[in-house]
Design a protein around this motif. Structure first.
Motif, PDB file in Angstrom:
ATOM      1  N   THR A 213       0.844  -1.183   0.000  1.00  0.00           N
ATOM      2  CA  THR A 213       0.000   0.000   0.000  1.00  0.00           C
ATOM      3  C   THR A 213       0.886   1.242   0.000  1.00  0.00           C
ATOM      4  O   THR A 213       1.736   1.395   0.866  1.00  0.00           O
ATOM      5  CB  THR A 213      -0.933  -0.011   1.225  1.00  0.00           C
ATOM      6  OG1 THR A 213      -1.767  -1.185   1.145  1.00  0.00           O
ATOM      7  CG2 THR A 213      -1.805   1.234   1.271  1.00  0.00           C
ATOM      8  N   GLY A 214       0.742   2.080  -1.017  1.00  0.00           N
ATOM      9  CA  GLY A 214       1.563   3.279  -1.162  1.00  0.00           C
ATOM     10  C   GLY A 214       2.779   3.095  -2.054  1.00  0.00           C
ATOM     11  O   GLY A 214       3.467   4.067  -2.359  1.00  0.00           O
ATOM     12  N   GLY A 215       3.032   1.883  -2.511  1.00  0.00           N
ATOM     13  CA  GLY A 215       4.194   1.621  -3.365  1.00  0.00           C
ATOM     14  C   GLY A 215       3.902   1.933  -4.827  1.00  0.00           C
ATOM     15  O   GLY A 215       2.825   2.404  -5.193  1.00  0.00           O
ATOM     16  N   SER A 216       4.890   1.678  -5.681  1.00  0.00           N
ATOM     17  CA  SER A 216       4.732   1.955  -7.104  1.00  0.00           C
ATOM     18  C   SER A 216       5.399   0.853  -7.928  1.00  0.00           C
ATOM     19  O   SER A 216       6.121   0.007  -7.388  1.00  0.00           O
ATOM     20  CB  SER A 216       5.334   3.313  -7.460  1.00  0.00           C
ATOM     21  OG  SER A 216       6.723   3.300  -7.237  1.00  0.00           O
ATOM     22  N   TYR A 217       5.148   0.923  -9.236  1.00  0.00           N
ATOM     23  CA  TYR A 217       5.779  -0.044 -10.134  1.00  0.00           C
ATOM     24  C   TYR A 217       6.037   0.599 -11.487  1.00  0.00           C
ATOM     25  O   TYR A 217       5.422   1.593 -11.860  1.00  0.00           O
ATOM     26  CB  TYR A 217       4.905  -1.304 -10.311  1.00  0.00           C
ATOM     27  CG  TYR A 217       3.635  -1.075 -11.086  1.00  0.00           C
ATOM     28  CD1 TYR A 217       3.606  -1.208 -12.477  1.00  0.00           C
ATOM     29  CD2 TYR A 217       2.454  -0.708 -10.446  1.00  0.00           C
ATOM     30  CE1 TYR A 217       2.447  -0.995 -13.194  1.00  0.00           C
ATOM     31  CE2 TYR A 217       1.282  -0.497 -11.157  1.00  0.00           C
ATOM     32  CZ  TYR A 217       1.283  -0.641 -12.529  1.00  0.00           C
ATOM     33  OH  TYR A 217       0.130  -0.428 -13.237  1.00  0.00           O
ATOM     34  N   ARG A 218       6.983   0.016 -12.193  1.00  0.00           N
ATOM     35  CA  ARG A 218       7.225   0.327 -13.606  1.00  0.00           C
ATOM     36  C   ARG A 218       7.841  -0.913 -14.232  1.00  0.00           C
ATOM     37  O   ARG A 218       8.775  -1.516 -13.684  1.00  0.00           O
ATOM     38  CB  ARG A 218       8.179   1.494 -13.797  1.00  0.00           C
ATOM     39  CG  ARG A 218       8.408   1.800 -15.301  1.00  0.00           C
ATOM     40  CD  ARG A 218       9.289   3.026 -15.549  1.00  0.00           C
ATOM     41  NE  ARG A 218       9.265   3.390 -16.968  1.00  0.00           N
ATOM     42  CZ  ARG A 218      10.089   2.898 -17.891  1.00  0.00           C
ATOM     43  NH1 ARG A 218      11.027   2.015 -17.563  1.00  0.00           N
ATOM     44  NH2 ARG A 218       9.985   3.291 -19.153  1.00  0.00           N
TER      45      ARG A 218
END
Length: 160
Positions: A63-68
Motif C-alpha cells: 500500500t503506497g508503493g509503485s511499479y514500472r
C-alpha cells in the motif's frame, strides 16, 4: 487419472460505465496467485503475450508503493507504470495503470482474489478509465491477446 481444468478468461465491457471486467479461475490457492502478482521475478515471467519479454524496473508492491515495467517485442519497448493504493495479501490489489505511450490515460484497477476451495482461485479484475473512448482504445490495443496469453503463462508459472 488426472483431470486438468481448462480455465477460460472472460473479458466483459460494461455498457453503462467505461469499465472492463476480466474474470479467470486458476488451479492454485489465492496465496500462490497473489504472490505471482506481487513478486517482481514471477510477474515478469507471465505478464503479457507470449512473444514479449518483460523487464521490471520498479516493483514495490505494498500500500503506497509503485511499479514500472517494460515489455519488449520485436526490439520495441513499451513502458507501463502505476501506484499501489491498497494491497491486502491473498485477497486484494488496487492500483493505477498507465501505458507510457498514452500518459493521460490512467486506469484504476481492482484485483480481487476469491478462494474457491480445493486449491482454486477466482481472480476478478476491473479496470475503470475516464471515458468510453479511452476504454474502447484500451480494448482495441490488443489487450485481449495479452491478457489471455498472459494468464496461460501464469498457469504455467503456478504449476511449477
Amino acid at each position: 487419472m488426472t483431470t486438468t481444468h481448462r480455465n477460460e478468461t472472460r473479458i466483459d465491457v460494461d455498457p453503462e460505465v467505461p469499465l472492463v471486467r476480466i474474470t479467470r479461475e486458476f488451479d492454485a490457492p489465492p496465496a500462490k496467485v497473489f504472490r505471482a502478482h506481487t513478486d517482481p521475478e514471477l510477474f515478469a515471467q507471465w505478464v503479457g503475450p507470449r512473444d514479449t519479454e518483460t523487464r521490471v524496473d520498479v516493483f514495490d508492491c505494498h500500500t503506497g508503493g509503485s511499479y514500472r515495467f517494460v515489455t519488449i517485442s520485436d526490439g520495441e519497448e513499451y513502458g507501463f507504470r502505476g501506484c499501489f493504493h491498497e494491497v491486502r495479501p491473498d485477497e486484494l490489489i488496487v492500483q493505477t495503470f498507465t501505458f507510457e505511450g498514452e500518459p493521460d490515460g490512467v486506469a484504476l484497477e481492482k484485483l480481487v482474489l476469491e478462494d474457491l476451495g480445493d486449491g482454486r482461485t477466482r481472480l476478478t479484475s476491473t479496470s475503470l478509465v475516464d471515458s468510453f473512448a479511452g476504454r474502447d482504445a484500451f480494448v482495441a490495443s490488443g489487450m485481449e491477446v495479452g491478457v489471455r496469453e498472459g494468464y496461460e503463462r501464469l498457469d504455467e508459472v503456478l504449476a511449477r
